[in-house]
Design a protein around this motif. Structure first.
Motif, PDB file in Angstrom:
ATOM      1  N   SER A 196       0.838  -1.205   0.000  1.00  0.00           N
ATOM      2  CA  SER A 196       0.000   0.000   0.000  1.00  0.00           C
ATOM      3  C   SER A 196       0.864   1.241   0.000  1.00  0.00           C
ATOM      4  CB  SER A 196      -0.915   0.023   1.229  1.00  0.00           C
ATOM      5  OG  SER A 196      -0.143  -0.003   2.424  1.00  0.00           O
ATOM      6  N   SER A 197       0.292   2.330  -0.468  1.00  0.00           N
ATOM      7  CA  SER A 197       0.974   3.623  -0.447  1.00  0.00           C
ATOM      8  C   SER A 197      -0.073   4.723  -0.390  1.00  0.00           C
ATOM      9  CB  SER A 197       1.862   3.802  -1.685  1.00  0.00           C
ATOM     10  OG  SER A 197       1.088   3.746  -2.868  1.00  0.00           O
ATOM     11  N   CYS A 198       0.344   5.901   0.010  1.00  0.00           N
ATOM     12  CA  CYS A 198      -0.549   7.060  -0.024  1.00  0.00           C
ATOM     13  C   CYS A 198       0.258   8.327  -0.178  1.00  0.00           C
ATOM     14  CB  CYS A 198      -1.440   7.129   1.217  1.00  0.00           C
ATOM     15  SG  CYS A 198      -0.597   7.543   2.756  1.00  0.00           S
ATOM     16  N   THR A 199      -0.363   9.339  -0.741  1.00  0.00           N
ATOM     17  CA  THR A 199       0.248  10.654  -0.890  1.00  0.00           C
ATOM     18  C   THR A 199      -0.720  11.699  -0.356  1.00  0.00           C
ATOM     19  OG1 THR A 199      -0.621  10.858  -3.148  1.00  0.00           O
ATOM     20  CG2 THR A 199       1.603   9.975  -2.906  1.00  0.00           C
ATOM     21  N   GLY A 200      -0.185  12.786   0.143  1.00  0.00           N
ATOM     22  CA  GLY A 200      -1.015  13.834   0.710  1.00  0.00           C
ATOM     23  C   GLY A 200      -1.011  13.780   2.223  1.00  0.00           C
ATOM     24  N   ALA A 201      -2.123  14.189   2.816  1.00  0.00           N
ATOM     25  CA  ALA A 201      -2.225  14.304   4.275  1.00  0.00           C
ATOM     26  C   ALA A 201      -2.595  12.961   4.888  1.00  0.00           C
ATOM     27  CB  ALA A 201      -3.253  15.370   4.648  1.00  0.00           C
ATOM     28  N   CYS A 202      -1.643  12.015   4.874  1.00  0.00           N
ATOM     29  CA  CYS A 202      -1.968  10.667   5.327  1.00  0.00           C
ATOM     30  C   CYS A 202      -0.751   9.955   5.886  1.00  0.00           C
ATOM     31  CB  CYS A 202      -2.551   9.845   4.171  1.00  0.00           C
ATOM     32  SG  CYS A 202      -1.452   9.728   2.741  1.00  0.00           S
ATOM     33  N   ILE A 203      -1.017   8.955   6.705  1.00  0.00           N
ATOM     34  CA  ILE A 203      -0.013   8.023   7.206  1.00  0.00           C
ATOM     35  C   ILE A 203      -0.447   6.630   6.783  1.00  0.00           C
ATOM     36  CG2 ILE A 203       1.075   7.030   9.255  1.00  0.00           C
ATOM     37  CD1 ILE A 203       0.618   9.709  10.664  1.00  0.00           C
ATOM     38  N   ASN A 204       0.477   5.875   6.196  1.00  0.00           N
ATOM     39  CA  ASN A 204       0.194   4.548   5.671  1.00  0.00           C
ATOM     40  C   ASN A 204       0.507   3.503   6.736  1.00  0.00           C
ATOM     41  OD1 ASN A 204      -0.048   2.217   4.133  1.00  0.00           O
ATOM     42  ND2 ASN A 204       1.874   2.538   3.015  1.00  0.00           N
ATOM     43  N   GLY A 205      -0.488   2.705   7.101  1.00  0.00           N
ATOM     44  CA  GLY A 205      -0.263   1.652   8.071  1.00  0.00           C
ATOM     45  C   GLY A 205       0.303   0.385   7.472  1.00  0.00           C
ATOM     46  N   THR A 227      -4.399   6.735   8.132  1.00  0.00           N
ATOM     47  CA  THR A 227      -4.918   7.745   9.050  1.00  0.00           C
ATOM     48  C   THR A 227      -4.495   9.126   8.571  1.00  0.00           C
ATOM     49  OG1 THR A 227      -5.116   8.373  11.384  1.00  0.00           O
ATOM     50  CG2 THR A 227      -2.948   7.723  10.633  1.00  0.00           C
ATOM     51  N   SER A 228      -5.340  10.101   8.796  1.00  0.00           N
ATOM     52  CA  SER A 228      -5.094  11.452   8.310  1.00  0.00           C
ATOM     53  C   SER A 228      -4.152  12.205   9.241  1.00  0.00           C
ATOM     54  CB  SER A 228      -6.418  12.214   8.201  1.00  0.00           C
ATOM     55  OG  SER A 228      -6.201  13.558   7.822  1.00  0.00           O
ATOM     56  N   THR A 229      -3.385  13.115   8.648  1.00  0.00           N
ATOM     57  CA  THR A 229      -2.580  14.036   9.448  1.00  0.00           C
ATOM     58  C   THR A 229      -3.319  15.353   9.690  1.00  0.00           C
ATOM     59  OG1 THR A 229      -1.495  14.853   7.433  1.00  0.00           O
ATOM     60  CG2 THR A 229      -0.414  13.043   8.611  1.00  0.00           C
ATOM     61  N   ALA A 230      -4.510  15.503   9.105  1.00  0.00           N
ATOM     62  CA  ALA A 230      -5.305  16.729   9.282  1.00  0.00           C
ATOM     63  C   ALA A 230      -6.263  16.525  10.451  1.00  0.00           C
ATOM     64  CB  ALA A 230      -6.069  17.066   8.006  1.00  0.00           C
ATOM     65  N   GLY A 237      -7.215  18.326   4.904  1.00  0.00           N
ATOM     66  CA  GLY A 237      -6.244  17.748   3.989  1.00  0.00           C
ATOM     67  C   GLY A 237      -6.840  16.634   3.151  1.00  0.00           C
ATOM     68  N   ARG A 238      -6.331  16.500   1.928  1.00  0.00           N
ATOM     69  CA  ARG A 238      -6.760  15.428   1.034  1.00  0.00           C
ATOM     70  C   ARG A 238      -5.641  14.417   0.883  1.00  0.00           C
ATOM     71  NH1 ARG A 238      -8.970  18.437  -4.233  1.00  0.00           N
ATOM     72  NH2 ARG A 238      -8.655  16.354  -5.101  1.00  0.00           N
ATOM     73  N   ALA A 239      -6.040  13.179   0.587  1.00  0.00           N
ATOM     74  CA  ALA A 239      -5.068  12.112   0.398  1.00  0.00           C
ATOM     75  C   ALA A 239      -5.545  11.176  -0.693  1.00  0.00           C
ATOM     76  CB  ALA A 239      -4.846  11.342   1.696  1.00  0.00           C
ATOM     77  N   SER A 240      -4.601  10.640  -1.439  1.00  0.00           N
ATOM     78  CA  SER A 240      -4.904   9.601  -2.413  1.00  0.00           C
ATOM     79  C   SER A 240      -4.148   8.345  -2.004  1.00  0.00           C
ATOM     80  CB  SER A 240      -4.504  10.033  -3.827  1.00  0.00           C
ATOM     81  OG  SER A 240      -3.135  10.369  -3.893  1.00  0.00           O
ATOM     82  N   THR A 241      -4.810   7.210  -2.062  1.00  0.00           N
ATOM     83  CA  THR A 241      -4.212   5.962  -1.613  1.00  0.00           C
ATOM     84  C   THR A 241      -4.234   4.934  -2.740  1.00  0.00           C
ATOM     85  OG1 THR A 241      -6.291   5.077  -0.754  1.00  0.00           O
ATOM     86  CG2 THR A 241      -4.969   6.413   0.737  1.00  0.00           C
ATOM     87  N   THR A 242      -3.293   4.006  -2.661  1.00  0.00           N
ATOM     88  CA  THR A 242      -3.165   2.988  -3.702  1.00  0.00           C
ATOM     89  C   THR A 242      -2.816   1.647  -3.084  1.00  0.00           C
ATOM     90  OG1 THR A 242      -2.399   4.625  -5.332  1.00  0.00           O
ATOM     91  CG2 THR A 242      -1.921   2.314  -5.790  1.00  0.00           C
ATOM     92  N   LEU A 243      -3.536   0.620  -3.480  1.00  0.00           N
ATOM     93  CA  LEU A 243      -3.097  -0.750  -3.238  1.00  0.00           C
ATOM     94  C   LEU A 243      -2.442  -1.235  -4.523  1.00  0.00           C
ATOM     95  CD1 LEU A 243      -5.989  -2.445  -1.219  1.00  0.00           C
ATOM     96  CD2 LEU A 243      -3.709  -1.854  -0.415  1.00  0.00           C
ATOM     97  N   THR A 244      -1.255  -1.809  -4.397  1.00  0.00           N
ATOM     98  CA  THR A 244      -0.500  -2.285  -5.549  1.00  0.00           C
ATOM     99  C   THR A 244      -0.248  -3.775  -5.389  1.00  0.00           C
ATOM    100  OG1 THR A 244       0.606  -0.142  -5.810  1.00  0.00           O
ATOM    101  CG2 THR A 244       1.655  -2.044  -6.834  1.00  0.00           C
TER     102      THR A 244
END
Length: 408
Positions: A196-205, A227-230, A237-244
């Motif tokens: 998994s990965s994410c960009t923006g206002a987020c923390i990737n678990g 989880t959001s950092t906002a 804040g916005r975030a985009s997440t990806t499962l790869t």
């Protein structure tokens, strides 16, 4: 503090504690550098509460787009070989085997919403707190000898992709599962795993997506929590997440990583008032506030219906949306223009304005396209309270779009 506030705070604390502080996610990984990582997940109670909260709204889904098919490249076994004669390729199908809830529901990590099956192979669909996409792909195993590429096996599969969040929690989850069908040829030993990965206002678990065999009747896949950092007061804040994920086979070059990016999630701690918590929604979905012509606010509903019939915006049935206005001074200006004190109020009646004073389309802040009517005072007051609850439950911030629907 309200019970809802305390419940949300406790659940958010449980999830944040479980997630800890893994680093801010980086760009999506390549197949060669997708490490085995122990995913950080909330405990069973907090996870169940998050999923239940996502399903608690009665909103109808809307098509939101953002399909992973946009990122699907052409399969080139010669360039992907990297010293191996056998290569796994993944390419999109326009439409796969139509899934049914009965076939999938017992296998899924979290059950997909019923409406997800209605919109299979039609991109992402979403409510304010859930988004789902069923897409179709084909896997082909090729062998190259003396520059000649020959398919030796493969299968088709549906990807069951689901992400969910809560309007009063700062955490969300994504999951992807593979439903294989039409197997043929040499596909022995094929497995799938992911990250998994994410960009923006987020923390990737991190993703719980270990290597699993791909066989008929099974639904291998994985999930990840973010989880959001906002979360501080006033933040957004916005975030985009990806499962790869990618496919492997003994003796073969793995497939190129297949990304499943979701539409953006927006989290904030900006709702007006003191009794609020941070929360998240699916960005870009305009929710619908519904009033009935029968109960409990029939006079209010009738006024809105008649106003929309004249072309005033806000109807979800072909009209343009309304937009929330938070500034109390501007709200009062809207009321003063639409319902001035000079208008006589019959006993038991009060002046109702549409669009509401709490919208940018109101009588003063809009384009002078509004309606007023004297309606039952209690209905007017209680209907307004219902609208404020809708604003809070849908996490509508300033300028957020929404509709008002009238039903029998």
């Amino acid at each position: 503090m309200s019970k809802r506030y305390l419940r949300a705070a406790a659940l958010a604390a449980a999830i944040l504690s479980a997630l800890g502080t893994p680093g801010i996610a980086q760009a999506g990984p390549r197949a060669s550098d997708m490490p085995d990582r122990v995913a950080v997940k909330p405990d069973a109670n907090a996870r169940a509460a998050l999923e239940a909260a996502a399903r608690s709204t009665d909103q109808s889904p809307q098509r939101i787009g953002g399909s992973s098919m946009r990122a699907a490249g052409k399969c080139d076994p010669l360039s992907q070989a990297h010293g191996s004669e056998t290569v796994i390729c993944v390419t999109p199908l326009q439409s796969g085997a139509r899934p049914t809830k009965a076939e999938v529901s017992q296998q899924t990590i979290q059950p997909l919403p019923d409406w997800c099956y209605d919109h299979a192979f039609d991109d992402w669909w979403a409510t304010r707190t859930q988004m789902c996409m069923i897409d179709a792909w084909t896997v082909t195993v090729t062998r190259t000898v003396n520059g000649v590429v020959t398919p030796i096996g493969g299968f088709d599969y549906n990807g069951y992709n689901y992400s969910y969040t809560s309007a009063d929690m700062s955490t969300w989850a994504s999951q992807t599962e593979i439903g294989m069908y039409n197997p043929w040829g040499d596909i022995a030993g094929i497995q799938v795993s992911g990250a998994s990965s994410c960009t923006g206002a987020c923390i990737n678990g991190g993703a719980d997506f270990p290597s699993q065999p791909v066989v008929p009747g099974a639904f291998p896949g994985g999930e990840a929590f973010f989880t959001s950092t906002a979360t501080t007061r006033g933040s957004e804040g916005r975030a985009s997440t990806t499962l790869t994920y990618y496919f492997t086979k003994p003796g073969a070059t793995p497939s190129t990583p297949h990304d499943v990016p979701t539409p953006d999630v927006r989290c904030d701690h900006k709702l007006p008032g003191n009794n609020t918590v941070a929360g998240c929604i699916v960005y870009g979905i305009a929710p619908v506030m519904t009033y009935s012509l029968t109960t409990p606010y029939p006079e209010l509903a009738a006024h809105i219906r008649d106003a929309q019939a004249t072309g005033i915006p806000g109807s979800p049935f072909g009209g343009s949306p309304l937009h929330r206005l938070i500034d109390p001074t501007l709200q009062q200006r809207n009321r003063d223009v639409a319902c001035p004190d000079s208008l006589p109020r019959p006993p038991g009646k009060s002046c109702d304005e549409y669009p509401m004073a709490s919208t940018w389309e109101g009588a003063a802040t809009g384009v002078n396209n509004y309606s007023w009517r004297m309606i039952d005072e209690a209905q007017n007051s209680n209907g307004g309270n219902a609208m404020n609850t809708f604003y809070r439950n849908m996490r509508l911030l300033d300028w957020d779009a929404f509709y008002v629907g009238i039903v029998p």
